[in-house]
Scaffold this motif. Structure first.
Motif, PDB file in Angstrom:
ATOM      1  N   PRO A  42       0.808  -1.225   0.000  1.00 30.05           N
ATOM      2  CA  PRO A  42       0.000   0.000   0.000  1.00 30.05           C
ATOM      3  C   PRO A  42       0.844   1.279   0.000  1.00 30.05           C
ATOM      4  CG  PRO A  42      -0.081  -1.044   2.151  1.00 30.05           C
ATOM      5  CD  PRO A  42       0.687  -1.953   1.252  1.00 30.05           C
ATOM      6  N   VAL A  43       1.242   1.701  -1.183  1.00 34.14           N
ATOM      7  CA  VAL A  43       2.043   2.912  -1.338  1.00 34.14           C
ATOM      8  C   VAL A  43       1.259   3.894  -2.196  1.00 34.14           C
ATOM      9  CG1 VAL A  43       4.186   3.848  -2.283  1.00 34.14           C
ATOM     10  CG2 VAL A  43       4.199   1.628  -1.161  1.00 34.14           C
ATOM     11  N   LEU A  44       1.251   5.133  -1.758  1.00 35.50           N
ATOM     12  CA  LEU A  44       0.565   6.165  -2.512  1.00 35.50           C
ATOM     13  C   LEU A  44       1.407   6.556  -3.715  1.00 35.50           C
ATOM     14  CD1 LEU A  44      -1.825   8.135  -2.702  1.00 35.50           C
ATOM     15  CD2 LEU A  44      -0.489   9.726  -1.348  1.00 35.50           C
ATOM     16  N   SER A  45       0.807   6.472  -4.878  1.00 38.91           N
ATOM     17  CA  SER A  45       1.432   6.930  -6.116  1.00 38.91           C
ATOM     18  C   SER A  45       0.304   7.484  -6.983  1.00 38.91           C
ATOM     19  CB  SER A  45       2.126   5.775  -6.837  1.00 38.91           C
ATOM     20  OG  SER A  45       1.166   4.837  -7.293  1.00 38.91           O
ATOM     21  N   ARG A  46       0.655   8.163  -8.035  1.00 38.73           N
ATOM     22  CA  ARG A  46      -0.373   8.690  -8.939  1.00 38.73           C
ATOM     23  C   ARG A  46      -1.176   7.538  -9.526  1.00 38.73           C
ATOM     24  NH1 ARG A  46      -3.602  12.867  -9.517  1.00 38.73           N
ATOM     25  NH2 ARG A  46      -4.533  12.774 -11.564  1.00 38.73           N
ATOM     26  N   PHE A  47      -0.488   6.478  -9.923  1.00 31.58           N
ATOM     27  CA  PHE A  47      -1.154   5.318 -10.507  1.00 31.58           C
ATOM     28  C   PHE A  47      -2.150   4.701  -9.524  1.00 31.58           C
ATOM     29  CE2 PHE A  47      -1.416   0.710 -11.078  1.00 31.58           C
ATOM     30  CZ  PHE A  47      -1.870   0.633 -12.379  1.00 31.58           C
ATOM     31  N   SER A  48      -1.706   4.450  -8.293  1.00 30.82           N
ATOM     32  CA  SER A  48      -2.591   3.802  -7.313  1.00 30.82           C
ATOM     33  C   SER A  48      -3.769   4.699  -6.960  1.00 30.82           C
ATOM     34  CB  SER A  48      -1.823   3.391  -6.057  1.00 30.82           C
ATOM     35  OG  SER A  48      -1.295   4.510  -5.377  1.00 30.82           O
ATOM     36  N   PHE A  49      -3.526   5.998  -6.871  1.00 28.79           N
ATOM     37  CA  PHE A  49      -4.612   6.926  -6.559  1.00 28.79           C
ATOM     38  C   PHE A  49      -5.671   6.933  -7.661  1.00 28.79           C
ATOM     39  CE2 PHE A  49      -6.327  11.163  -7.462  1.00 28.79           C
ATOM     40  CZ  PHE A  49      -7.215  11.255  -6.403  1.00 28.79           C
ATOM     41  N   VAL A  50      -5.241   7.021  -8.914  1.00 29.07           N
ATOM     42  CA  VAL A  50      -6.189   7.067 -10.033  1.00 29.07           C
ATOM     43  C   VAL A  50      -7.009   5.775 -10.090  1.00 29.07           C
ATOM     44  CG1 VAL A  50      -6.384   7.129 -12.565  1.00 29.07           C
ATOM     45  CG2 VAL A  50      -4.892   8.750 -11.383  1.00 29.07           C
ATOM     46  N   ARG A  51      -6.362   4.631  -9.884  1.00 29.14           N
ATOM     47  CA  ARG A  51      -7.089   3.354  -9.875  1.00 29.14           C
ATOM     48  C   ARG A  51      -8.124   3.325  -8.758  1.00 29.14           C
ATOM     49  NH1 ARG A  51      -5.770   3.985 -13.800  1.00 29.14           N
ATOM     50  NH2 ARG A  51      -4.168   3.075 -15.058  1.00 29.14           N
ATOM     51  N   TYR A  52      -7.756   3.817  -7.598  1.00 31.35           N
ATOM     52  CA  TYR A  52      -8.676   3.830  -6.459  1.00 31.35           C
ATOM     53  C   TYR A  52      -9.868   4.745  -6.742  1.00 31.35           C
ATOM     54  CZ  TYR A  52     -10.290   4.233  -1.619  1.00 31.35           C
ATOM     55  OH  TYR A  52     -11.047   4.215  -0.469  1.00 31.35           O
ATOM     56  N   LYS A  53      -9.603   5.902  -7.290  1.00 28.89           N
ATOM     57  CA  LYS A  53     -10.682   6.832  -7.634  1.00 28.89           C
ATOM     58  C   LYS A  53     -11.632   6.201  -8.646  1.00 28.89           C
ATOM     59  CE  LYS A  53     -11.283  11.354  -9.820  1.00 28.89           C
ATOM     60  NZ  LYS A  53     -10.574  12.495 -10.395  1.00 28.89           N
ATOM     61  N   TYR A  76      -2.899  12.914   3.411  1.00 36.83           N
ATOM     62  CA  TYR A  76      -1.949  11.818   3.604  1.00 36.83           C
ATOM     63  C   TYR A  76      -0.723  12.017   2.712  1.00 36.83           C
ATOM     64  CZ  TYR A  76      -0.311   6.960   4.007  1.00 36.83           C
ATOM     65  OH  TYR A  76       0.433   5.822   4.236  1.00 36.83           O
ATOM     66  N   ASN A  77      -0.945  12.441   1.479  1.00 34.46           N
ATOM     67  CA  ASN A  77       0.154  12.743   0.561  1.00 34.46           C
ATOM     68  C   ASN A  77       1.028  13.863   1.130  1.00 34.46           C
ATOM     69  OD1 ASN A  77       0.205  13.402  -3.065  1.00 34.46           O
ATOM     70  ND2 ASN A  77       1.851  12.852  -1.711  1.00 34.46           N
ATOM     71  N   ASP A  78       0.408  14.886   1.691  1.00 35.68           N
ATOM     72  CA  ASP A  78       1.154  15.975   2.334  1.00 35.68           C
ATOM     73  C   ASP A  78       2.021  15.434   3.468  1.00 35.68           C
ATOM     74  OD1 ASP A  78      -0.122  17.750   0.623  1.00 35.68           O
ATOM     75  OD2 ASP A  78      -1.545  18.448   2.145  1.00 35.68           O
ATOM     76  N   PHE A  79       1.441  14.553   4.287  1.00 33.08           N
ATOM     77  CA  PHE A  79       2.165  13.935   5.402  1.00 33.08           C
ATOM     78  C   PHE A  79       3.374  13.152   4.885  1.00 33.08           C
ATOM     79  CE2 PHE A  79       2.513   9.728   7.515  1.00 33.08           C
ATOM     80  CZ  PHE A  79       3.136  10.124   8.685  1.00 33.08           C
ATOM     81  N   LEU A  80       3.157  12.299   3.883  1.00 33.81           N
ATOM     82  CA  LEU A  80       4.251  11.482   3.349  1.00 33.81           C
ATOM     83  C   LEU A  80       5.353  12.347   2.752  1.00 33.81           C
ATOM     84  CD1 LEU A  80       2.233   8.584   1.662  1.00 33.81           C
ATOM     85  CD2 LEU A  80       3.483   8.511   3.835  1.00 33.81           C
ATOM     86  N   THR A  81       4.975  13.455   2.140  1.00 38.89           N
ATOM     87  CA  THR A  81       5.952  14.381   1.576  1.00 38.89           C
ATOM     88  C   THR A  81       6.741  15.065   2.688  1.00 38.89           C
ATOM     89  OG1 THR A  81       4.505  14.759  -0.319  1.00 38.89           O
ATOM     90  CG2 THR A  81       6.261  16.351   0.019  1.00 38.89           C
ATOM     91  N   THR A  82       6.036  15.518   3.716  1.00 36.24           N
ATOM     92  CA  THR A  82       6.684  16.174   4.849  1.00 36.24           C
ATOM     93  C   THR A  82       7.697  15.258   5.523  1.00 36.24           C
ATOM     94  OG1 THR A  82       4.730  17.528   5.249  1.00 36.24           O
ATOM     95  CG2 THR A  82       6.243  17.277   7.097  1.00 36.24           C
ATOM     96  N   LYS A  83       7.357  13.978   5.622  1.00 34.61           N
ATOM     97  CA  LYS A  83       8.229  13.003   6.292  1.00 34.61           C
ATOM     98  C   LYS A  83       9.299  12.435   5.366  1.00 34.61           C
ATOM     99  CE  LYS A  83       6.241  13.368  10.220  1.00 34.61           C
ATOM    100  NZ  LYS A  83       6.899  14.070  11.296  1.00 34.61           N
ATOM    101  N   GLY A  84       9.280  12.824   4.094  1.00 36.46           N
ATOM    102  CA  GLY A  84      10.304  12.369   3.162  1.00 36.46           C
ATOM    103  C   GLY A  84      10.098  10.964   2.617  1.00 36.46           C
ATOM    104  N   VAL A  85       8.897  10.413   2.803  1.00 33.38           N
ATOM    105  CA  VAL A  85       8.597   9.066   2.299  1.00 33.38           C
ATOM    106  C   VAL A  85       8.394   9.097   0.784  1.00 33.38           C
ATOM    107  CG1 VAL A  85       6.970   7.128   2.437  1.00 33.38           C
ATOM    108  CG2 VAL A  85       7.612   8.372   4.514  1.00 33.38           C
ATOM    109  N   VAL A  86       7.725  10.128   0.303  1.00 42.24           N
ATOM    110  CA  VAL A  86       7.585  10.369  -1.135  1.00 42.24           C
ATOM    111  C   VAL A  86       8.098  11.781  -1.403  1.00 42.24           C
ATOM    112  CG1 VAL A  86       5.614   8.800  -1.422  1.00 42.24           C
ATOM    113  CG2 VAL A  86       5.197  11.216  -0.994  1.00 42.24           C
TER     114      VAL A  86
END
Length: 100
Positions: A42-53, A76-86
């Motif tokens: 379960p990783v947030l990416s543009r691909f996974s987000f579009v499929r989920y939508k 959640y994307n903001d959080f992951l960006t802030t923490k350096g995960v994405v």
């Protein structure tokens, strides 16, 4: 980063308890979808987000519900960006929200 880290971050950002619960539940739903349908980690990416939508639309969720989930995933994307995960923002509310 798991959803507990996300929940704690939301709390330190001053979000209300009900808001935190809502965001966390939306992220858990997204992660469940990825594990069940895409067999992916379960990783947030543009691909996974579009499929989920697309999945939410196909399942007949109300547009307001889908937009709420999109908003939660944006935070959640903001959080992951802030923490350096994405290192990029995959969700843009102006572009991704459903207009009705």
């Amino acid at each position: 980063m798991n959803v507990d880290h996300f929940s704690n971050w939301l709390f330190t950002e001053g979000k209300a308890t009900k808001t935190i619960e809502s965001y966390v539940n939306d992220v858990k739903g997204f992660q469940s979808y990825l594990q069940e349908k895409l067999k992916d980690k379960p990783v947030l990416s543009r691909f996974s987000f579009v499929r989920y939508k697309e999945h939410l639309i196909k399942e007949g969720y109300a547009f307001s519900t889908i937009n709420k989930k999109i908003n939660s995933l944006k935070v959640y994307n903001d959080f992951l960006t802030t923490k350096g995960v994405v290192n990029e923002l995959f969700i843009q509310l102006r572009k991704d929200r459903i207009k009705y």
